[in-house]
Design a protein around this motif. Sequence first.
Motif, PDB file in Angstrom:
ATOM      1  N   PHE A  56       0.799  -1.225   0.000  1.00  0.00           N
ATOM      2  CA  PHE A  56       0.000   0.000   0.000  1.00  0.00           C
ATOM      3  C   PHE A  56       0.833   1.278   0.000  1.00  0.00           C
ATOM      4  N   ASP A  57       1.985   1.240   0.634  1.00  0.00           N
ATOM      5  CA  ASP A  57       2.759   2.464   0.842  1.00  0.00           C
ATOM      6  C   ASP A  57       3.681   2.725  -0.357  1.00  0.00           C
ATOM      7  N   ASN A  58       3.248   3.631  -1.241  1.00  0.00           N
ATOM      8  CA  ASN A  58       4.080   3.982  -2.400  1.00  0.00           C
ATOM      9  C   ASN A  58       5.315   4.788  -1.992  1.00  0.00           C
ATOM     10  N   ASP A  59       5.166   5.583  -0.924  1.00  0.00           N
ATOM     11  CA  ASP A  59       6.315   6.354  -0.457  1.00  0.00           C
ATOM     12  C   ASP A  59       7.440   5.440   0.027  1.00  0.00           C
ATOM     13  N   LEU A  60       7.064   4.319   0.632  1.00  0.00           N
ATOM     14  CA  LEU A  60       8.059   3.366   1.099  1.00  0.00           C
ATOM     15  C   LEU A  60       8.791   2.716  -0.079  1.00  0.00           C
ATOM     16  N   ILE A  61       8.059   2.470  -1.158  1.00  0.00           N
ATOM     17  CA  ILE A  61       8.684   1.915  -2.359  1.00  0.00           C
ATOM     18  C   ILE A  61       9.686   2.897  -2.949  1.00  0.00           C
ATOM     19  N   VAL A  62       9.291   4.179  -2.975  1.00  0.00           N
ATOM     20  CA  VAL A  62      10.211   5.201  -3.486  1.00  0.00           C
ATOM     21  C   VAL A  62      11.445   5.302  -2.587  1.00  0.00           C
ATOM     22  N   LYS A  63      11.243   5.259  -1.275  1.00  0.00           N
ATOM     23  CA  LYS A  63      12.363   5.325  -0.341  1.00  0.00           C
ATOM     24  C   LYS A  63      13.281   4.118  -0.492  1.00  0.00           C
ATOM     25  N   THR A  64      12.679   2.957  -0.802  1.00  0.00           N
ATOM     26  CA  THR A  64      13.481   1.754  -1.006  1.00  0.00           C
ATOM     27  C   THR A  64      14.399   1.902  -2.217  1.00  0.00           C
ATOM     28  N   LEU A 217      11.333  -6.104  15.485  1.00  0.00           N
ATOM     29  CA  LEU A 217      10.606  -6.190  14.214  1.00  0.00           C
ATOM     30  C   LEU A 217       9.201  -5.618  14.335  1.00  0.00           C
ATOM     31  N   CYS A 218       8.527  -5.923  15.436  1.00  0.00           N
ATOM     32  CA  CYS A 218       7.169  -5.411  15.646  1.00  0.00           C
ATOM     33  C   CYS A 218       7.179  -3.893  15.802  1.00  0.00           C
ATOM     34  N   LEU A 219       8.171  -3.348  16.510  1.00  0.00           N
ATOM     35  CA  LEU A 219       8.274  -1.904  16.686  1.00  0.00           C
ATOM     36  C   LEU A 219       8.545  -1.205  15.356  1.00  0.00           C
ATOM     37  N   TRP A 220       9.445  -1.749  14.559  1.00  0.00           N
ATOM     38  CA  TRP A 220       9.782  -1.160  13.270  1.00  0.00           C
ATOM     39  C   TRP A 220       8.577  -1.197  12.339  1.00  0.00           C
ATOM     40  N   THR A 221       7.862  -2.314  12.311  1.00  0.00           N
ATOM     41  CA  THR A 221       6.684  -2.425  11.446  1.00  0.00           C
ATOM     42  C   THR A 221       5.600  -1.455  11.885  1.00  0.00           C
ATOM     43  N   SER A 222       5.437  -1.270  13.188  1.00  0.00           N
ATOM     44  CA  SER A 222       4.438  -0.303  13.682  1.00  0.00           C
ATOM     45  C   SER A 222       4.792   1.111  13.250  1.00  0.00           C
ATOM     46  N   ILE A 223       6.075   1.455  13.277  1.00  0.00           N
ATOM     47  CA  ILE A 223       6.507   2.780  12.825  1.00  0.00           C
ATOM     48  C   ILE A 223       6.184   2.974  11.342  1.00  0.00           C
ATOM     49  N   LEU A 224       6.373   1.934  10.545  1.00  0.00           N
ATOM     50  CA  LEU A 224       6.042   2.026   9.120  1.00  0.00           C
ATOM     51  C   LEU A 224       4.545   2.232   8.916  1.00  0.00           C
ATOM     52  N   TYR A 225       3.728   1.562   9.705  1.00  0.00           N
ATOM     53  CA  TYR A 225       2.270   1.724   9.599  1.00  0.00           C
ATOM     54  C   TYR A 225       1.861   3.138  10.000  1.00  0.00           C
ATOM     55  N   ILE A 226       2.439   3.642  11.081  1.00  0.00           N
ATOM     56  CA  ILE A 226       2.084   4.991  11.531  1.00  0.00           C
ATOM     57  C   ILE A 226       2.501   6.027  10.489  1.00  0.00           C
ATOM     58  N   GLY A 227       3.658   5.844   9.886  1.00  0.00           N
ATOM     59  CA  GLY A 227       4.100   6.762   8.835  1.00  0.00           C
ATOM     60  C   GLY A 227       3.180   6.750   7.634  1.00  0.00           C
ATOM     61  N   TYR A 228       2.683   5.572   7.287  1.00  0.00           N
ATOM     62  CA  TYR A 228       1.741   5.497   6.162  1.00  0.00           C
ATOM     63  C   TYR A 228       0.436   6.219   6.492  1.00  0.00           C
ATOM     64  N   LEU A 229      -0.097   5.984   7.689  1.00  0.00           N
ATOM     65  CA  LEU A 229      -1.371   6.604   8.056  1.00  0.00           C
ATOM     66  C   LEU A 229      -1.257   8.120   8.143  1.00  0.00           C
ATOM     67  N   LYS A 230      -0.112   8.638   8.562  1.00  0.00           N
ATOM     68  CA  LYS A 230       0.068  10.084   8.611  1.00  0.00           C
ATOM     69  C   LYS A 230       0.021  10.712   7.223  1.00  0.00           C
ATOM     70  N   SER A 231       0.543  10.029   6.242  1.00  0.00           N
ATOM     71  CA  SER A 231       0.632  10.586   4.887  1.00  0.00           C
ATOM     72  C   SER A 231      -0.588  10.280   4.024  1.00  0.00           C
ATOM     73  N   ASN A 232      -1.326   9.214   4.333  1.00  0.00           N
ATOM     74  CA  ASN A 232      -2.390   8.768   3.432  1.00  0.00           C
ATOM     75  C   ASN A 232      -3.705   8.529   4.157  1.00  0.00           C
ATOM     76  N   ILE A 233      -3.952   9.261   5.224  1.00  0.00           N
ATOM     77  CA  ILE A 233      -5.137   8.996   6.028  1.00  0.00           C
ATOM     78  C   ILE A 233      -6.429   9.313   5.292  1.00  0.00           C
ATOM     79  N   SER A 234      -6.408  10.185   4.312  1.00  0.00           N
ATOM     80  CA  SER A 234      -7.658  10.606   3.653  1.00  0.00           C
ATOM     81  C   SER A 234      -7.738  10.177   2.194  1.00  0.00           C
ATOM     82  N   LYS A 235      -6.831   9.324   1.713  1.00  0.00           N
ATOM     83  CA  LYS A 235      -6.822   8.980   0.289  1.00  0.00           C
ATOM     84  C   LYS A 235      -7.741   7.809  -0.023  1.00  0.00           C
ATOM     85  N   ALA A 236      -7.670   6.773   0.763  1.00  0.00           N
ATOM     86  CA  ALA A 236      -8.504   5.588   0.506  1.00  0.00           C
ATOM     87  C   ALA A 236      -8.997   5.062   1.845  1.00  0.00           C
ATOM     88  N   TRP A 237     -10.282   5.274   2.115  1.00  0.00           N
ATOM     89  CA  TRP A 237     -10.799   4.943   3.432  1.00  0.00           C
ATOM     90  C   TRP A 237     -10.752   3.443   3.707  1.00  0.00           C
TER      91      TRP A 237
END
Length: 344
Positions: A56-64, A217-237
């Motif tokens: 789901f996170d396109n920004d993460l793909i670009v960062k990769t 691993l769980c902490l890192w994955t949670s940070i990735l989820y929070i970063g996605y929700l901050k940037s894309n909270i209103s794009k696709a409900w």
Amino acid sequence: MGVSCGSNFRDTWDRTSDRCSRFFPCFSDPARRSALTLKLALVVLHLVLAGVIFLFDNDLIVKTKQEPWYTAIYVVLFVATLIQYFVTSGTSPGYVFDVQRAIDERDAAARRASFASIQPASSKNDSVSITVDARNYNRGNATAWTKLVMDLYPPGTSARNLTCPYCHFIQPPRSKHCHDCDKCVLQFDHHCVWLGTCIGQGNHCRFWWYICEETALCLWTSILYIGYLKSNISKAWWADIIMILLLATLSISLIFLLLLLLFHSYLIMTNQTTYELVRRRRIVYMRGIPERVYPFHKGVCRNLYLFCFGRSSIYRMEALPTAEELEEKSRPYTCCDILSCRCC
């Protein structure tokens, strides 16, 4: 007609099950089958939680693409966590039977070497064996284990009171019979349902490292989820709902893992086990010891050293402390003790 079809289906199913059981013995045992199913479900859960964020996170793909090292470290941690999980679940916790057999074999080899050096070659005889509980023991070997274990207890302790009613072995201190594994375990901590095995002296260190890696691993994955929700909270409900539900699952898991990691870190620094802490009043060798006294505590630094580097052999057993040692351990710390590193 229906009865015939049902009978043919059952026969076909039975033949298929027999073939699977022949090639995959783990499928024939219900306990091992359920443990294998749980492990498979745990792997799938890891793949889903990590895969959804990359899907789901396109920004993460670009960062990769811009910083491949970031994703590479995450993937390495992900793979290392799963490997540590399977290594821990496949490591023996230190079964008393294995220890007794190793000690008996070592004692028998020493007896044979001594006997061969004394007797002439023509007078050598085979050792006499007896059978106990469908297991063969050398007649002279039974005392080797008994002497070794009884030396770990105070004088006057009865061997009959220390014999496991299920395994019929004399249990060394800190060991316990696990009803799930149906074996006695050295330094028994608990039976882990997620791993499908006991946690004992043989795999407690690996278990701690698995919890540590799983928490990271769980902490890192949670940070990735929070970063996605901050940037894309209103794009696709609908995507936000999925991500929020998964983040809630991660948050609950993270809280549980953090508490478990802190709890086991405390046990390691005080040289305790979960069983000794929870069932202290029910354990025979812990009943007369005050609540705040840790009988096997050797100092934080030494406890950490023995836990990390002193577990190369699962045959290491600890003797019960003497009355003088317990009195010394029960003495409260002073400023001079801290300066002299008594706590270490």
